[in-house]
Design a protein around this motif. Structure first.
Motif, PDB file in Angstrom:
ATOM      1  N   ALA A 160      -3.720   9.977 -37.913  1.00 56.51           N
ATOM      2  CA  ALA A 160      -3.530  10.114 -36.461  1.00 56.51           C
ATOM      3  C   ALA A 160      -3.737   9.251 -35.791  1.00 56.51           C
ATOM      4  O   ALA A 160      -2.905   8.802 -34.790  1.00 56.51           O
ATOM      5  CB  ALA A 160      -4.201  11.423 -36.003  1.00 56.51           C
ATOM      6  N   ARG A 161      -4.580   8.242 -36.174  1.00 53.64           N
ATOM      7  CA  ARG A 161      -4.922   7.208 -35.177  1.00 53.64           C
ATOM      8  C   ARG A 161      -4.387   5.981 -35.658  1.00 53.64           C
ATOM      9  O   ARG A 161      -4.751   4.871 -35.174  1.00 53.64           O
ATOM     10  CB  ARG A 161      -6.522   7.292 -34.907  1.00 53.64           C
ATOM     11  N   HIS A 162      -3.886   5.920 -36.894  1.00 54.51           N
ATOM     12  CA  HIS A 162      -3.351   4.603 -37.376  1.00 54.51           C
ATOM     13  C   HIS A 162      -1.920   4.884 -37.942  1.00 54.51           C
ATOM     14  O   HIS A 162      -1.426   4.994 -38.930  1.00 54.51           O
ATOM     15  CB  HIS A 162      -4.253   4.237 -38.540  1.00 54.51           C
ATOM     16  N   ILE A 163      -0.976   4.921 -37.247  1.00 55.33           N
ATOM     17  CA  ILE A 163       0.432   4.916 -37.230  1.00 55.33           C
ATOM     18  C   ILE A 163       0.760   6.090 -38.097  1.00 55.33           C
ATOM     19  O   ILE A 163       0.942   6.425 -39.330  1.00 55.33           O
ATOM     20  CB  ILE A 163       1.106   3.580 -37.837  1.00 55.33           C
ATOM     21  N   PRO A 164       0.862   7.348 -37.402  1.00 54.09           N
ATOM     22  CA  PRO A 164       1.374   8.383 -38.067  1.00 54.09           C
ATOM     23  C   PRO A 164       2.704   8.371 -38.697  1.00 54.09           C
ATOM     24  O   PRO A 164       3.663   7.562 -38.454  1.00 54.09           O
ATOM     25  CB  PRO A 164       1.506   9.539 -36.958  1.00 54.09           C
ATOM     26  N   ILE A 165       2.769   8.754 -39.960  1.00 55.37           N
ATOM     27  CA  ILE A 165       3.883   8.504 -40.722  1.00 55.37           C
ATOM     28  C   ILE A 165       4.604   9.699 -41.067  1.00 55.37           C
ATOM     29  O   ILE A 165       4.053  10.821 -41.681  1.00 55.37           O
ATOM     30  CB  ILE A 165       3.683   7.683 -41.980  1.00 55.37           C
TER      31      ILE A 165
END
Length: 350
Positions: A160-165
């Motif tokens: 959620a905090r590091h580029i959701p994919i």
């Protein structure tokens, strides 16, 4: 074309801080990385993909010089790398101005860029972190351009905090392989297309299991992938059974034997389970001497034989206390109440 995919090397980290073996672990991160470079030469790898967090924090010139030297020992390998959230490109970063070897391709833009490698008939897409957290799903809008080149995306993130994919959007973006970083456990994200290489060496006790790198071989734009175990150590969770007959030293021998069987080089979180004699207390400090033990959790319970106790103490406080639970504890709270109460009544000086 043959490629090696690594991620989350975290050079400069000191795993297991506070334990006597921590300094060795920091050096081992460098040694395993060096061995990967040697593997790339031995396996005749054409392309080394580094999907972020090569360093645990912003590297200095000396660290970059060490890494660049190792890259220079690659005989026929192109290196492609991006910066992740740990080694993000802060203002004045030594990463940006470093004179890299000719075989090193850095995708250091904050927006997706494409690099063409005509000699490998390959295109690499990717961008780097410029701050530690990126909440925007930036990979959702990246699409590979149509061409007869083999198309690779270097990507770092997935929470959620590091580029959701989005698995669906990434799978439909037109890439032939997606080299993922950030998640430390090696795993398939999209079958035959997107892989998390995992941390090269585990750096946290939650990084259990085998660690290493992904080796890929491309033939007619089809990829054959394999995982190569490379880490020198693992974090392992093990359970050691305890019985009524056990003593301090018999439990110690069980733990020592388990570590010998599993491998003394590994780090352990140990759970003691089972029913122990009510007057026996596991000696956690004694058991810590058995190896690289991070934690010992005592999950044993006293072996109270309720029917025997009820008959023995019928008409007395202990018997009445057992009777108050009817046919027995109905949930975990009642079980704890029964156990703690009986320990206090039977062994008040324990």
């Amino acid at each position: 074309m043959r490629f090696m995919h690594i991620a989350d090397v975290h050079l400069g980290a000191a795993p297991d801080h506070g334990y006597v073996w921590s300094k060795d672990r920091g050096r081992e991160l460098w040694e395993t990385f060096r061995q990967c470079i040697a593997d790339a030469n031995e396996k005749k790898v054409d392309l080394l993909l580094i999907a972020g967090d090569l360093f645990h924090r912003q590297p200095g010139p000396r660290e970059l010089k060490e890494v660049n030297y190792l890259f220079s020992t690659l005989e026929n390998t192109v290196v492609a790398l991006i910066a992740g959230n740990h080694d993000c490109l802060t203002p004045g970063s030594a990463y940006l101005d470093y004179p890299w070897n000719e075989n090193v391709v850095c995708l250091f833009s904050s927006e997706c860029e494409r690099v063409r490698l005509p000699e490998l008939k390959t295109e690499i897409y990717g961008f780097s972190y410029y701050r530690q957290e990126i909440l925007t799903p930036m990979y959702d809008n990246i699409v590979a351009e149509k061409s007869d080149y083999f198309k690779i995306l270097l990507a770092h993130g997935g929470d959620a905090r590091h580029i959701p994919i989005s698995r669906e959007k990434l799978g439909n973006a037109g890439f032939d392989y997606i080299a993922l970083g950030h998640i430390h456990k090696p795993q398939v994200f999209i079958r035959n297309l997107a892989m998390y290489a995992g941390a090269l060496e585990p750096i946290d006790c939650s990084d259990t299991g085998a660690h290493g790198y992904i080796l890929g071989e491309v033939q007619r734009k089809k990829v054959k992938l394999s995982f190569v175990e490379k880490a020198q150590r693992q974090y392992r969770d093990v359970t050691v059974p305890v019985t009524e007959e056990d003593t301090t030293f018999s439990v110690r021998e069980k733990i020592a034997r388990t570590i010998r069987q599993e491998g003394s080089q590994h780090m352990y979180r140990i759970a003691l389970s089972g029913e122990r004699h009510p007057r026996f207390c596991p000696d956690i400090r004694e058991y810590q001497k058995c190896g690289r033990i991070l934690e010992i959790a005592d999950r044993t319970v006293p072996a109270f034989h309720l029917e025997e106790l009820k008959q023995q103490y019928r008409g007395q406080l202990i018997g009445d206390y057992i009777e108050s639970f009817g046919s027995g504890p109905k949930n975990a709270v009642e079980q704890k109440a029964l156990t703690y109460g009986l320990e206090a009544l039977l062994y008040p000086g324990k």
